[in-house]
Each structure stands twice: as structure tokens, then as C-alpha cells.
Design an enzyme around this catalytic site. Structure first.
Site, PDB file in Angstrom:
ATOM      1  N   LYS A  23     123.617  22.749  52.911  1.00  0.00           N
ATOM      2  CA  LYS A  23     123.118  23.745  53.781  1.00  0.00           C
ATOM      3  C   LYS A  23     124.255  24.981  54.285  1.00  0.00           C
ATOM      4  CE  LYS A  23     120.389  24.407  58.312  1.00  0.00           C
ATOM      5  NZ  LYS A  23     119.930  23.757  59.351  1.00  0.00           N
ATOM      6  N   SER A  47     114.828  24.302  60.064  1.00  0.00           N
ATOM      7  CA  SER A  47     115.516  25.374  59.546  1.00  0.00           C
ATOM      8  C   SER A  47     116.323  25.067  58.096  1.00  0.00           C
ATOM      9  CB  SER A  47     116.798  25.829  60.605  1.00  0.00           C
ATOM     10  OG  SER A  47     117.707  24.816  60.677  1.00  0.00           O
ATOM     11  N   SER A  53     115.262  20.277  62.728  1.00  0.00           N
ATOM     12  CA  SER A  53     115.653  20.787  61.630  1.00  0.00           C
ATOM     13  C   SER A  53     115.947  20.261  60.519  1.00  0.00           C
ATOM     14  CB  SER A  53     116.736  21.931  61.780  1.00  0.00           C
ATOM     15  OG  SER A  53     116.287  23.302  62.391  1.00  0.00           O
TER      16      SER A  53
END
Lengths: 96, 521
Positions: free
Chosen positions: B79, B154, B178
Site C-alpha cells: 500500500k 482504504s 481498512s
């Protein structure tokens, strides 16, 4: 509780944000709605409850008092939008 | 079965016997990205040449008989919120579009040490704020099971990359769900460890008391493998827990004898999609058939989780994101508002008779900060900064921030009480399957309520996992959440593995359909 435009303008300054007229309007509505939802916290009896700031309540994590290498100045300045090789540059703050 | 359909654990075995080289595996992942990522948009940046170089170097080390790390040759997607000195760390924000960290985050450093191949950086909601990955400043990510829907967020890019078999493993972060929510919506395994189990050093902060890094994989074994690689005490993160990391992969296949499973009645209230409810109930039946004792446990303050979270997380965010000031690093708006321009602005207001406004014209430095943050942040980030600044401002601090921290303790106490009765708590991850892109963009509160089942684990700091437990009639994955007491990741993984070993849901993978310019499948 309903937020006013003036509340939102004040918070925008505190948060160092600028909002357009339309954003100001939308933000006032949305924050009012969200704060309205969050207001339900008021119904919880928290008498005598200690606030919990952290999930792991560790205290006094000390590092050994010895000098460690730090980021070289060049690396620290490398991502700065404006710098002169020695420090960060900001817009002129004082007049003539 | 093609290479990319194998689990990381299986791939590691093939790599170890040299039946497969890392270059072949990395190339297979790159081909998969090439073929599908124009549709899915999981990655913000893929450097194929660099990944192949890393893979070749690991293959050489292996041939030379050198000692290799625990992930040797496995591609891992990261990420874009964890600093990697070899690439940009953008947090999917215009603010950091060009930011190059001078150091590695501890997690990225450990992945490099483990000889993983860092295949690319995945898309996310800007600064990890959101639940659909639509808040990325650069691109949306689409759900591999249905490209008209979001992958959740997310960490939507990391979840979609693994679900679409573009990488066997990926790293996400979980502040309010997330990792678990996108894992559930994409039909894979995602885990949020105990707060402090994985170092946050070099993780770009959103809400420091809630943020935690964790693994994604297609199986619980893969999640265990990645977790044991990235976990551990780190002197550079003072909130990191000083406890040894168990070898999760060694114990994961041992079922938990006499497992007591807690079910929370409030989790099955109105608003839970009937298909999700029946899949979760079916999962509970499977646990019973495996010998688990199921018991109802109340979490009476759970219903206040979202309210407490949306005070605490934005408050911490407003403080953490104050660092983006256009001075030290990142974006700076063009030098608008020089002294002369601001003087002219003031004169205009005076001429228009608006003397009060004229007195309030910003100083040049404040104007630079404000213009930078106006242009550098997207709408959701601004909304959360505003919300946090409001909750922390004079007159509201006690009613909102302090109150939320007290409710947080009550939520934690509920869990402590429940875990005196049961070993694990089982329930849904989300109220429904993946939603359509654009469905909630104009309704931030509805979007926040998606976090209902996930935020409590962050507030309490406990570990939790999401794993596949069903498919809706429309062909969308359904996730099952298990939660454990602090530091009981081993129990959590073993409990999750029991279900996985008894079912086939984790073996299902999406058939990716290209979408046309209108976003129609």
C-alpha cells in the site's frame, strides 16, 4: 447541533484550509449531519470512566541516552518545495 | 491451475525446490497486471524491470546456495502509505505525489530483508481515509468480482491486487477496518493485528492510536506467513509491543480444542443484508459441527463505536496532517498571496465597505499554508481535518473528544468481559456485499456507517481477521470476521484456519470482465 457558516469558516482557519463558497456550504451541511450523529455519545453514562487515549497503555518508553546518526541535512531538504541548501524557504512575512 | 492461482505458501515450496524461479513467478504476476490492471486499477506504480531484477538476484542467491529470507522470491504488493526509499510514497494524495522518503519503513525494510520482490505500490483512499478507494487523488480501483463495484477501502488496491491474482501477498493498513472490509468485499483473507504488534515506523500517520499494518493473502496460512515476517518489536516505534513474535505458520494447522465462540446479538440487527446474515449463520453452524461451543456475548457499547471512531480518528488526523504545510516536503501551491497581493486584497475589501473581512485577510505565510492545503488535499481529507479540528476546538473538546475517549474505554471493557466467557468472537465484516462505484460519494455519513462491524477492534486495539464465507446470488464475496483478545493472533489464525479447512470459499477466484468506457461490465 447545527453548525453555522461562521463556525465552519473559523474551523477552516484553525485547520489552515481554504474553502470555496460551494465547499463552505456543503461542508456546513455535512458536518452538521455528522456531528448530529456523533451527538449520540452524549447518552452514554461515562461517570467515573477514565479516558482511553491509547489501545496499549504503555508508559515511559525511554531510549538509551546516546547519540545516534540522524538524517543528513541534504536528505532532509530533498523533498522541500523551496530550500537554499541550508534551510527551508517560506514566503516573505515582513514588509519593507 | 496457473502459477498465479497458487497460494504464497505453495509458491514458496515450488521456489524452494527450484521447480519455479522467482523471475518466472514475478513475470506471471506482471503479465496478470498488464492484462487486467487497466480495468482494476489496483496499482499506482509498477516497476516491472526493478521487480524482475530483484527476482533475478534472489534466484542467483538461491542457485549459489546462499541463505535466503522467509519470503524469498515471492512478489508482495505494498500500500502506497508505507515509506520505501526506492520509490515514491504518495498516500494517493496530490500532496505527496512526488514524495520520496529518505528511509524505509520498518515493514518495508523487513520485506526487503525477507527477500520479497516488491512488485508495486497499491492504490488507496487518500491518506487511508475512506472505505471504497474512491478517495484516491489518482484513480478509482474496481472490484475484481464486478468492475462496476468498489473493492472497499482504504486498502482497496492491496485487496484487489491479491483477489485478481496480480500478487500472492500484499500489505495494507487498518485504522477502522481498512484491511478487513476490502478483504471481505474482495473474497480474500485480511488481518488487523493487535495494536503495537507491527511497527508503525515509516507508516504515514492517519490516526496514530488506531493505525495498524497487516497482511492480505488468499489463505489464512499466507496471512500467517506475512504477519510473522513483518511483526515484532521496534525501538523506533515507542508504541510497539515488546513481546516475541510466535511462529504463526507452525501452529496454524492445529485446530483449537474446546473452542468457545462468542456471537454478538447486536451484530444481527436491522440493516444486515439477509444473504450476509445467512452466510455468517451458516459459518457459525460449521464451527458447531467442528465441536465449537457457541455462546451469546453482549457488546453493549458496540453501537457507539462509529460515533466514537468518527471523533477520535479525525481528531488525530487533523493533528497528524498539520505537517503538510508546503514547507518541509510535498506539494506547495504557487506563491499566491505575496505581501503585495494580500495588501491589494485588503484594499479591495475596504473599498467594498467590508472592513471586518479586510482585517481578517491572511498573512502571507498563513495564506501559503491554506492555499497549499486547499489544492493538495481531496474532499474527504478536508472533511476529516475539519471534523477533527472542530472536535478539538475550545468549547467542544470535553463534549466530543474526551467523551469519545471514555466511550472507547467502555468498548474495550465490553471486549474484556466477553473474552472471559469466549475465546473468539464471530460475526459479519460488513453489512452488505461490495457496493457500486459512486453509490455513496455524496453521503459521507452513510459511508462512515459501513465501518459498523470493524471500528470496535481498532478502538479496543484487539486483533481481527476477515476471511471468505460465502458468495451472494449476484456473485459477490461475503466475509466472516473473527476477533480475539490482545496478542492472541495465534488463536485467531488457528480459529480462522479451522473454518477455512472445512470450506471451499477461499478457493473461489473472480473472472475479471473488462469494462467499457462507461464503466459497464
Amino acid at each position: 447541533m447545527a453548525l453555522t457558516r461562521a463556525d465552519v469558516e473559523k474551523v477552516a482557519l484553525l485547520a489552515r484550509l481554504r474553502l470555496t463558497e460551494t465547499e463552505l456550504e456543503t461542508m456546513t451541511d455535512q458536518l452538521t449531519q455528522i456531528v448530529g450523529y456523533v451527538d449520540q455519545l452524549g447518552e452514554v453514562d461515562t461517570e467515573g470512566v477514565e479516558p482511553m487515549a491509547h489501545a496499549v497503555e504503555v508508559v515511559n518508553v525511554f531510549a538509551a541516552d546516546k547519540v545516534e546518526p540522524s538524517l543528513p541535512r541534504e536528505a532532509a531538504l530533498a523533498n522541500a518545495p523551496r530550500h537554499n541548501g541550508r534551510g527551508y524557504l517560506v514566503p516573505a512575512v515582513l514588509g519593507e | 491451475m496457473s502459477i498465479v492461482d497458487r497460494s504464497a505458501t505453495e509458491l514458496l515450496k515450488s521456489l524452494a525446490t527450484s521447480e519455479l524461479t522467482s523471475v518466472e513467478l514475478t513475470q506471471a504476476c506482471l503479465d496478470r497486471i498488464e492484462r487486467h490492471d487497466a480495468t482494476i486499477g489496483a496499482f499506482l506504480r509498477v516497476d516491472g524491470a526493478r521487480a524482475l531484477d530483484q527476482a533475478a538476484a534472489i534466484d542467483r542467491k538461491r542457485r549459489a546456495g546462499e541463505k535466503l529470507g522467509p519470503l524469498a522470491g515471492l512478489p508482495v504488493a505494498v500500500k502506497d502509505v508505507l515509506c520505501d526509499r526506492d520509490t515514491i510514497t504518495s498516500c494517493a494524495s496530490r500532496m505527496l505525489a512526488e514524495f520520496r522518503s529518505p528511509y524505509d519503513s520498518t515493514v518495508v525494510g523487513k520485506l526487503k530483508q525477507a527477500d520479497a520482490v516488491l512488485i508495486g505500490r497499491t492504490n488507496m483512499d487518500e491518506f487511508a481515509m475512506g472505505g471504497s478507494t474512491e478517495n484516491s487523488a489518482f484513480q478509482p480501483t474496481r472490484n475484481p468480482w464486478d468492475a462496476t463495484r468498489t473493492p472497499g477501502g482504504s486498502s482497496g488496491g492491496s485487496a484487489a491486487a491479491v483477489a485478481a491474482r496480480m500478487a500472492p501477498l500484499s500489505i495494507g493498513t487498518d485504522t477502522g477496518g481498512s484491511i478487513r472490509q476490502p478483504a471481505g468485499l474482495c473474497g480474500i483473507v485480511g488481518m488487523k493485528p493487535t495494536y503495537g504488534r507491527v511497527s508503525r515506523f515509516g507508516l504515514v500517520a492517519f490516526a496514530s492510536s488506531l493505525d495498524q499494518v497487516g497482511p492480505f493473502g488468499t489463505t489464512t496460512e499466507d496471512a500467517a506467513l506475512l504477519l510473522e515476517t513483518i511483526a515484532g518489536h521496534d525501538p523506533r516505534d515507542s508504541t510497539s509491543i515488546n513481546q516475541p513474535t510466535p511462529r504463526y505458520t507452525e501452529s496454524i494447522n492445529k485446530p483449537l480444542a474446546g473452542l468457545k465462540l462468542g456471537v454478538v446479538p447486536e451484530h444481527f440487527g436491522a440493516g444486515l443484508d439477509p444473504e450476509v446474515a445467512s452466510s455468517v449463520r451458516a459459518a457459525i453452524e460449521i464451527y458447531k459441527s467442528l465441536g465449537a461451543e457457541v455462546k451469546e456475548v453482549p457488546l453493549p457499547h458496540g453501537k457507539y463505536g462509529v460515533a466514537a471512531y468518527y471523533v477520535i480518528a479525525p481528531s488525530e488526523a487533523s493533528s497528524n496532517l498539520a505537517r503538510y504545510d508546503g514547507v518541509h516536503y510535498g506539494f506547495r501551491a504557487d506563491q499566491s498571496g505575496t505581501l503585495a497581493e494580500l495588501a491589494a486584497e485588503r484594499q479591495e475589501l475596504i473599498a467594498a465597505g467590508k472592513t471586518a473581512a479586510a482585517d481578517n485577510v491572511d498573512s502571507p505565510l498563513v495564506r501559503m499554508y491554506r492555499s497549499t492545503r486547499e489544492a493538495g488535499f481531496g474532499p474527504e481529507v478536508k472533511r476529516r481535518i475539519m471534523l477533527g479540528a472542530y472536535a478539538l476546538s475550545a468549547g467542544y473538546y470535553d463534549a466530543y473528544y474526551l467523551k469519545a475517549l471514555k466511550v472507547r474505554r467502555l468498548i474495550r471493557r465490553d471486549f474484556d468481559e466477553a473474552f472471559k466467557e469466549v475465546d473468539l468472537i464471530v460475526g459479519p465484516v460488513t453489512a452488505g456485499p461490495a457496493f457500486k462505484l459512486g453509490e455513496m460519494v455524496d453521503d459521507p455519513l452513510a459511508m462512515y456507517l459501513v465501518d459498523l462491524y470493524t471500528v470496535s477492534a481498532n478502538l479496543a486495539g484487539i486483533p481481527a481477521i476477515s476471511l471468505p464465507c460465502g458468495i451472494t446470488k449476484a456473485g459477490l464475496p461475503i466475509g466472516l470476521q473473527l476477533q480475539a483478545p490482545p496478542l492472541e493472533e495465534e488463536r485467531l489464525l488457528r480459529g480462522a484456519r479451522m473454518f477455512e479447512a472445512a470450506t471451499d470459499w477461499h478457493k473461489m477466484s473472480p473472472r475479471i470482465t473488462r469494462i467499457d468506457a462507461n464503466g459497464k461490465g
